[in-house]
Design a protein around this motif. Structure first.
Motif, PDB file in Angstrom:
ATOM      1  N   PRO A 178       0.820  -1.215   0.000  1.00  0.00           N
ATOM      2  CA  PRO A 178       0.000   0.000   0.000  1.00  0.00           C
ATOM      3  C   PRO A 178       0.855   1.267   0.000  1.00  0.00           C
ATOM      4  CG  PRO A 178       0.120  -0.900   2.211  1.00  0.00           C
ATOM      5  CD  PRO A 178       0.872  -1.858   1.325  1.00  0.00           C
ATOM      6  N   LEU A 179       1.661   1.397  -1.038  1.00  0.00           N
ATOM      7  CA  LEU A 179       2.638   2.479  -1.119  1.00  0.00           C
ATOM      8  C   LEU A 179       2.586   3.133  -2.491  1.00  0.00           C
ATOM      9  CD1 LEU A 179       5.684   0.557   0.440  1.00  0.00           C
ATOM     10  CD2 LEU A 179       4.045   2.018   1.653  1.00  0.00           C
ATOM     11  N   GLY A 180       3.219   4.293  -2.601  1.00  0.00           N
ATOM     12  CA  GLY A 180       3.372   4.973  -3.875  1.00  0.00           C
ATOM     13  C   GLY A 180       4.820   4.973  -4.315  1.00  0.00           C
ATOM     14  N   ILE A 181       5.058   5.453  -5.530  1.00  0.00           N
ATOM     15  CA  ILE A 181       6.413   5.475  -6.077  1.00  0.00           C
ATOM     16  C   ILE A 181       7.340   6.320  -5.205  1.00  0.00           C
ATOM     17  CG2 ILE A 181       5.878   7.417  -7.600  1.00  0.00           C
ATOM     18  CD1 ILE A 181       8.254   4.503  -8.432  1.00  0.00           C
ATOM     19  N   GLU A 182       6.780   7.315  -4.512  1.00  0.00           N
ATOM     20  CA  GLU A 182       7.602   8.165  -3.661  1.00  0.00           C
ATOM     21  C   GLU A 182       8.132   7.415  -2.446  1.00  0.00           C
ATOM     22  OE1 GLU A 182       3.288   8.545  -2.569  1.00  0.00           O
ATOM     23  OE2 GLU A 182       4.447   8.680  -4.442  1.00  0.00           O
ATOM     24  N   ASP A 183       7.566   6.248  -2.144  1.00  0.00           N
ATOM     25  CA  ASP A 183       8.034   5.447  -1.017  1.00  0.00           C
ATOM     26  C   ASP A 183       9.195   4.525  -1.377  1.00  0.00           C
ATOM     27  OD1 ASP A 183       6.083   6.301   1.004  1.00  0.00           O
ATOM     28  OD2 ASP A 183       4.612   5.322  -0.288  1.00  0.00           O
ATOM     29  N   PRO A 206       4.896  14.925 -14.713  1.00  0.00           N
ATOM     30  CA  PRO A 206       5.196  13.684 -15.435  1.00  0.00           C
ATOM     31  C   PRO A 206       6.685  13.428 -15.615  1.00  0.00           C
ATOM     32  CG  PRO A 206       4.349  15.365 -16.938  1.00  0.00           C
ATOM     33  CD  PRO A 206       4.170  15.902 -15.559  1.00  0.00           C
ATOM     34  N   ILE A 207       7.459  14.481 -15.743  1.00  0.00           N
ATOM     35  CA  ILE A 207       8.906  14.298 -15.901  1.00  0.00           C
ATOM     36  C   ILE A 207       9.500  13.690 -14.638  1.00  0.00           C
ATOM     37  CG2 ILE A 207      11.103  15.425 -16.354  1.00  0.00           C
ATOM     38  CD1 ILE A 207       9.198  15.317 -18.758  1.00  0.00           C
ATOM     39  N   ASP A 208       9.071  14.190 -13.482  1.00  0.00           N
ATOM     40  CA  ASP A 208       9.559  13.606 -12.224  1.00  0.00           C
ATOM     41  C   ASP A 208       9.166  12.137 -12.128  1.00  0.00           C
ATOM     42  OD1 ASP A 208      10.793  15.907 -11.328  1.00  0.00           O
ATOM     43  OD2 ASP A 208       9.065  16.588 -10.175  1.00  0.00           O
ATOM     44  N   HIS A 209       7.966  11.784 -12.590  1.00  0.00           N
ATOM     45  CA  HIS A 209       7.545  10.382 -12.543  1.00  0.00           C
ATOM     46  C   HIS A 209       8.443   9.521 -13.426  1.00  0.00           C
ATOM     47  CE1 HIS A 209       4.955   6.964 -11.928  1.00  0.00           C
ATOM     48  NE2 HIS A 209       4.749   6.832 -13.222  1.00  0.00           N
ATOM     49  N   LEU A 210       8.758  10.011 -14.609  1.00  0.00           N
ATOM     50  CA  LEU A 210       9.633   9.239 -15.498  1.00  0.00           C
ATOM     51  C   LEU A 210      11.014   9.055 -14.873  1.00  0.00           C
ATOM     52  CD1 LEU A 210       8.730  10.806 -18.971  1.00  0.00           C
ATOM     53  CD2 LEU A 210       7.867   8.682 -17.969  1.00  0.00           C
ATOM     54  N   LEU A 263      10.795  10.956 -22.715  1.00  0.00           N
ATOM     55  CA  LEU A 263      11.549   9.774 -22.309  1.00  0.00           C
ATOM     56  C   LEU A 263      13.026   9.918 -22.674  1.00  0.00           C
ATOM     57  CD1 LEU A 263       8.885   7.115 -23.304  1.00  0.00           C
ATOM     58  CD2 LEU A 263       9.830   7.380 -21.004  1.00  0.00           C
ATOM     59  N   GLY A 264      13.277  10.438 -23.870  1.00  0.00           N
ATOM     60  CA  GLY A 264      14.658  10.647 -24.280  1.00  0.00           C
ATOM     61  C   GLY A 264      15.379  11.652 -23.394  1.00  0.00           C
ATOM     62  N   ARG A 265      14.701  12.747 -23.053  1.00  0.00           N
ATOM     63  CA  ARG A 265      15.311  13.756 -22.194  1.00  0.00           C
ATOM     64  C   ARG A 265      15.590  13.209 -20.801  1.00  0.00           C
ATOM     65  NH1 ARG A 265      14.850  19.288 -23.227  1.00  0.00           N
ATOM     66  NH2 ARG A 265      16.006  19.445 -21.260  1.00  0.00           N
ATOM     67  N   CYS A 266      14.819  12.209 -20.382  1.00  0.00           N
ATOM     68  CA  CYS A 266      15.021  11.599 -19.061  1.00  0.00           C
ATOM     69  C   CYS A 266      16.091  10.513 -19.078  1.00  0.00           C
ATOM     70  CB  CYS A 266      13.701  11.028 -18.547  1.00  0.00           C
ATOM     71  SG  CYS A 266      12.499  12.299 -18.058  1.00  0.00           S
ATOM     72  N   GLY A 267      16.689  10.280 -20.232  1.00  0.00           N
ATOM     73  CA  GLY A 267      17.802   9.340 -20.303  1.00  0.00           C
ATOM     74  C   GLY A 267      17.443   7.946 -20.773  1.00  0.00           C
ATOM     75  N   PHE A 268      16.199   7.741 -21.213  1.00  0.00           N
ATOM     76  CA  PHE A 268      15.829   6.431 -21.742  1.00  0.00           C
ATOM     77  C   PHE A 268      16.304   6.305 -23.190  1.00  0.00           C
ATOM     78  CE2 PHE A 268      12.788   6.791 -18.258  1.00  0.00           C
ATOM     79  CZ  PHE A 268      12.836   5.517 -17.717  1.00  0.00           C
ATOM     80  N   LYS A 269      16.598   5.064 -23.566  1.00  0.00           N
ATOM     81  CA  LYS A 269      17.051   4.766 -24.923  1.00  0.00           C
ATOM     82  C   LYS A 269      16.080   3.792 -25.576  1.00  0.00           C
ATOM     83  CE  LYS A 269      20.784   3.059 -23.264  1.00  0.00           C
ATOM     84  NZ  LYS A 269      22.083   2.356 -23.149  1.00  0.00           N
ATOM     85  N   ASP A 270      16.233   3.637 -26.889  1.00  0.00           N
ATOM     86  CA  ASP A 270      15.457   2.650 -27.644  1.00  0.00           C
ATOM     87  C   ASP A 270      13.960   2.797 -27.374  1.00  0.00           C
ATOM     88  OD1 ASP A 270      17.938   1.538 -28.462  1.00  0.00           O
ATOM     89  OD2 ASP A 270      18.006   0.344 -26.627  1.00  0.00           O
TER      90      ASP A 270
END
Length: 323
Positions: A178-183, A206-210, A263-270
């Motif tokens: 029973p937690l969120g991503i911030e936990d 959304p950027i922080d979530h990514l 996604l690209g700006r957040c460092g994800f590839k492919d």
């Protein structure tokens, strides 16, 4: 209730000591009955479920636990009544000892669109963010995952998962917290695959979530992201003025091109878009197990391509990317 000690041990083995150290306190706070008026009642429902031994368990092609002949009709009627006490059921469907739980969402349809577009889950450590009652977590384990951790702050969803897990029995390495991503500790970096399905548009940033999702992944790990999108180019993003399809907590709906840039700006590839599909009233609808309003009530009655606010009707895209 679930004994989480095996989870703590598995996390330590996977290199997640920081989270394992925090989890006992996080769970104690989340399960504090003084913080939620219905939690005690839901717990009593789960505790009252009978100890059953399923003769069949299919988590690969569906979520079926137990067969029709495993229990009597009287016992099935009693079990159905207890499970109905955990209404509303939103993600599914489930087949539990001959009981068909027809949930609001045909989540099996979404899983069918996702499962063949991602890296095989065999022996992977998986995190499912915003997992609801754990339907996808069971499918992920059925696909061979080594361990699946789902997180969702909605306590009713967590209790529904605990009911299903109790009926499953055994020591499945599948957990819903029973937690969120911030936990989740920042930059934990231990998961092979991270899912975020139906979450991004609920986040104010959304950027922080990514970036949070990326921090959960090991280098080379895979993100599976599903979210609402709109048509348009890389600079096209919709921010509803007030509500979207009657939902108050909807923030940013990007185009596929815009989200690819994010996604690209957040460092994800492919970065790949593997599916784009309009949500139908057959996939999301009211049922006996979810008797409140659903998608058909949130669309313009004269134009199904628009919401009742006059905005583009829900279209969902699935993205796959590498950390």
């Amino acid at each position: 209730m679930i004994d989480y000690r095996p989870l703590f041990n598995l996390l330590v083995e996977a290199g997640g000591q920081r989270w394992a150290a925090l989890l006992p306190g996080q769970l104690a706070t989340a399960f504090d009955e003084t913080g939620h008026g219905d939690l005690r009642r839901w717990r009593s429902v789960v505790d009252a479920l009978p100890p059953l031994t399923p003769s069949v368990c299919d988590l690969l092609d569906q979520v079926q636990i137990g067969g029709d002949s495993d229990i009597s009709e009287t016992a099935r009627s009693e079990l159905r009544e207890r499970l109905m006490a955990l209404h509303p059921w939103r993600k599914g469907p489930y087949r539990l000892f001959g009981i068909e739980i027809d949930t609001e969402w045909r989540s099996d349809w979404k899983w069918r669109r996702v499962k063949d577009a991602i890296a095989p889950l065999r022996n992977r450590l998986v995190l499912d963010v915003g997992c609801g009652n754990g339907y996808y977590a069971w499918r992920m384990w059925g696909a061979g995952a080594r361990m699946v951790i789902g997180i969702d702050p909605t306590l009713l969803s967590v209790m529904q998962f605990q009911a299903v897990r109790r009926l499953h029995g055994g020591d499945a390495p599948v957990f819903v917290l029973p937690l969120g991503i911030e936990d989740v500790p920042a930059d934990l970096g231990i998961f092979d695959t991270v899912f975020s399905m139906g979450v991004l548009y609920h986040r104010r940033s959304p950027i922080d979530h990514l970036l949070e999702l990326k921090g959960c992944l090991r280098p080379g790990g895979e993100l599976v992201l599903e979210t609402l999108v709109i048509d348009g180019g890389p600079d096209r993003v919709l921010l509803p003025e007030r509500r979207y399809a009657s939902m108050r907590n909807v923030w940013f709906l990007p185009s596929c091109e815009a989200l690819s840039v994010w996604l690209g700006r957040c460092g994800f590839k492919d970065v790949r878009v593997v599916n784009v599909e309009k949500t139908s009233v057959e996939e999301q609808r009211s049922t006996e197990w979810m008797r409140f309003q659903s998608l058909t009530d949130f669309l313009d009655p004269n134009d199904s391509d628009k919401t009742i606010e006059g905005l583009p009707a829900p279209v969902r895209a699935v993205f796959v990317a590498t950390a």
